[in-house]
Design an enzyme around this catalytic site. Structure first.
Site, PDB file in Angstrom:
ATOM      1  N   HIS A 210       9.069  -0.970   9.432  1.00  0.00           N
ATOM      2  CA  HIS A 210       8.218  -2.119   9.539  1.00  0.00           C
ATOM      3  C   HIS A 210       8.379  -3.098   8.133  1.00  0.00           C
ATOM      4  O   HIS A 210       8.528  -4.386   8.235  1.00  0.00           O
ATOM      5  CB  HIS A 210       6.780  -1.568   9.494  1.00  0.00           C
ATOM      6  CG  HIS A 210       6.463  -0.603  10.541  1.00  0.00           C
ATOM      7  ND1 HIS A 210       6.340  -1.141  11.869  1.00  0.00           N
ATOM      8  CD2 HIS A 210       5.962   0.626  10.585  1.00  0.00           C
ATOM      9  CE1 HIS A 210       6.167  -0.118  12.708  1.00  0.00           C
ATOM     10  NE2 HIS A 210       5.924   1.011  12.179  1.00  0.00           N
TER      11      HIS A 210
ATOM     12  N   ASP B 147       0.803  -1.202   0.092  1.00  0.00           N
ATOM     13  CA  ASP B 147       0.143  -0.239  -0.175  1.00  0.00           C
ATOM     14  C   ASP B 147       0.890   1.022   0.137  1.00  0.00           C
ATOM     15  O   ASP B 147       0.774   2.043   0.907  1.00  0.00           O
ATOM     16  CB  ASP B 147      -0.971  -0.021   1.202  1.00  0.00           C
ATOM     17  CG  ASP B 147      -0.337  -0.270   2.589  1.00  0.00           C
ATOM     18  OD1 ASP B 147       0.784  -0.806   2.725  1.00  0.00           O
ATOM     19  OD2 ASP B 147      -0.923   0.158   3.684  1.00  0.00           O
TER      20      ASP B 147
END
Ligand code: BDR
Ligand code: CA
Length: 319
Positions: free
Chosen positions: A242, A11
Site C-alpha cells: 500500500h 503511522d
C-alpha cells in the site's frame, strides 16, 4: 537534478517502514521532514519506529515530529497489533537510537516546510490524514504553497479493508480526510484498487534477508508478521504494498496510467458507509476523463508492478 523536498506523514507501521526506506533510498527526493500520526500504532511510538529506521540507515539529520495522537472527532482506537505488531514494526526490536523527535508538532512542521519551499514541497501521506487537516486549519494558505499531496487511502471501485466500504487510513479519521480532499490543492489518491494489486512475495523477503544492509535485514524481519496477516487476503504468505506504491508514484518511479481527476467526497457520517471515499467515476467507460474543477486524481492503473522496482531500489541502497 536537484532532489525535490518531501514532507512525509506516516503511522509506522510495517508497509510504512518499507515506504520510508524506499524514500531514504530515492535520489529524486530529499526528506525535509517527517510527521507521525496515530493509525497502525500511536503517533509517539510511530515516531520512535521512524527515528530508529532512519538511524539504522544513517540518516540522522531528518527531523521527525510527533503529530496527532487522536483523530479529529474522537479518541484513537488503539492500533492493529494483529497486523502491525504491538510496537508497529511486527514486534521486532530495532536497535534504539538516542535521538528524539522535534519540539514542533507534525502540523506545525508541515506549515513551516510549506512556507520554506513555496511551490516545491511534495507531501506524501500514508496514514490517517489528521496532521494534514490540522495543518490546513492552522494555515489554509499551505494549500496554495504545496506542490502536490499524494495520499495512500480510500477504495474507489473495490471494497474497503476495515469495513465494507472503509479503507483504514480514511476510516481512522474521515473528518480529516474530508478536509484534505476538499482543500484547494492537487491531491493524488492511491486507493486499495491499485495497492492490493502490487505485492511482495516470500522470495522478495528472502532477498532482503540476504542483503548486506542491516536496514534491509530488519525490513525482512518486520515483514514476517505482515505476511501472516495477508494469508487471509491472498491465500498464501505475501503482502500488499500500500504505502510503498504511494511513495513510488510520488517519486515518479511508477507512473499512473489511468488516473482521472474526479470529484471525491468522504463519508463522515456515523452510518455503515463511514470512511468511504465516494469517487464520482461516472462517464469514464470510454476512457479516463478529468472532470472540470476536480482536484483529486484517483489512481486506477499503473504502468508496471512495483514489487521488482521496490526490491531493486532497496537492494541498491547502501544504508
Ligand atoms: C493502509 O492502512 C495501514 O494499515 C497501512 O499502513 C496503509 O497505510 C492500508 O489500508
Ligand atoms: Ca500507513
Amino acid at each position: 537534478m536537484t532532489p525535490r523536498p518531501v514532507y512525509f506523514d506516516c503511522d509506522t507501521g510495517i508497509d510504512d517502514a518499507l515506504a520510508l526506506v524506499y524514500l531514504m533510498a530515492s535520489p529524486e527526493i530529499t526528506l525535509a521532514g517527517i510527521g507521525t500520526v496515530s493509525g497502525n500504532i500511536d503517533a509517539a511510538r510511530a515516531a520512535v519506529n521512524t527515528l530508529d529506521l532512519l538511524a539504522l540507515g544513517g540518516l540522522d539529520e531528518v527531523p521527525v515530529a510527533v503529530g496527532a495522537m487522536d483523530p479529529l472527532a474522537g479518541p484513537f482506537s488503539g492500533g492493529v497489533p494483529h497486523i502491525h505488531g504491538h510496537n508497529g514494526v511486527g514486534d521486532v526490536e530495532l536497535p534504539h537510537t538516542a535521538r528524539g523527535p522535534e519540539q514542533e508538532s507534525a502540523a506545525e512542521m508541515l506549515v513551516r516546510l510549506a512556507h520554506e519551499h513555496p511551490g516545491e514541497l511534495d507531501v506524501i501521506a500514508i496514514g490517517p490524514l489528521t496532521n494534514l487537516a490540522l495543518a490546513l486549519q492552522l494555515d489554509p494558505s499551505i494549500a496554495t504553497l504545496v506542490r502536490k499531496v499524494t495520499v495512500m487511502g480510500g477504495a474507489a471501485l473495490v471494497p474497503g479493508n476495515v469495513s465494507v466500504a472503509g479503507e483504514a487510513n480514511i476510516w481512522n479519521d474521515p473528518e480529516a480526510a474530508q478536509i484534505v480532499v476538499s482543500a484547494p490543492w492537487q491531491v493524488v489518491l492511491v486507493p486499495l484498487d491499485v495497492t492490493l494489486e502490487n505485492t511482495f512475495e516470500e522470495a522478495d523477503r528472502t532477498a532482503l534477508a540476504a542483503s548486506a544492509s542491516p536496514l534491509n535485514r530488519a525490513l525482512a524481519d518486520i515483514l514476517d508478521l505482515y505476511f501472516d496477516f495477508y494469508v487471509h487476503e491472498y491465500g498464501r504468505r505475501m503482502c500488499a504494498l500500500h504505502d510503498p506504491l504511494a511513495a513510488a508514484i510520488a517519486v515518479g518511479q511508477i507512473t499512473a496510467t489511468r488516473a482521472p481527476k474526479v470529484p471525491v467526497v468522504v463519508d463522515d457520517t456515523q452510518g455503515p458507509g463511514r470512511g468511504q471515499t465516494l469517487c464520482d467515476l461516472r462517464g469514464q467507460r470510454g476512457g479516463a476523463r478529468d472532470v472540470e474543477g476536480a482536484n483529486v486524481r484517483v489512481v486506477l492503473d499503473t504502468d508496471q508492478p512495483l514489487g521488482p522496482v521496490l526490491l531493486q531500489r532497496l537492494l541498491d541502497y547502501a544504508g
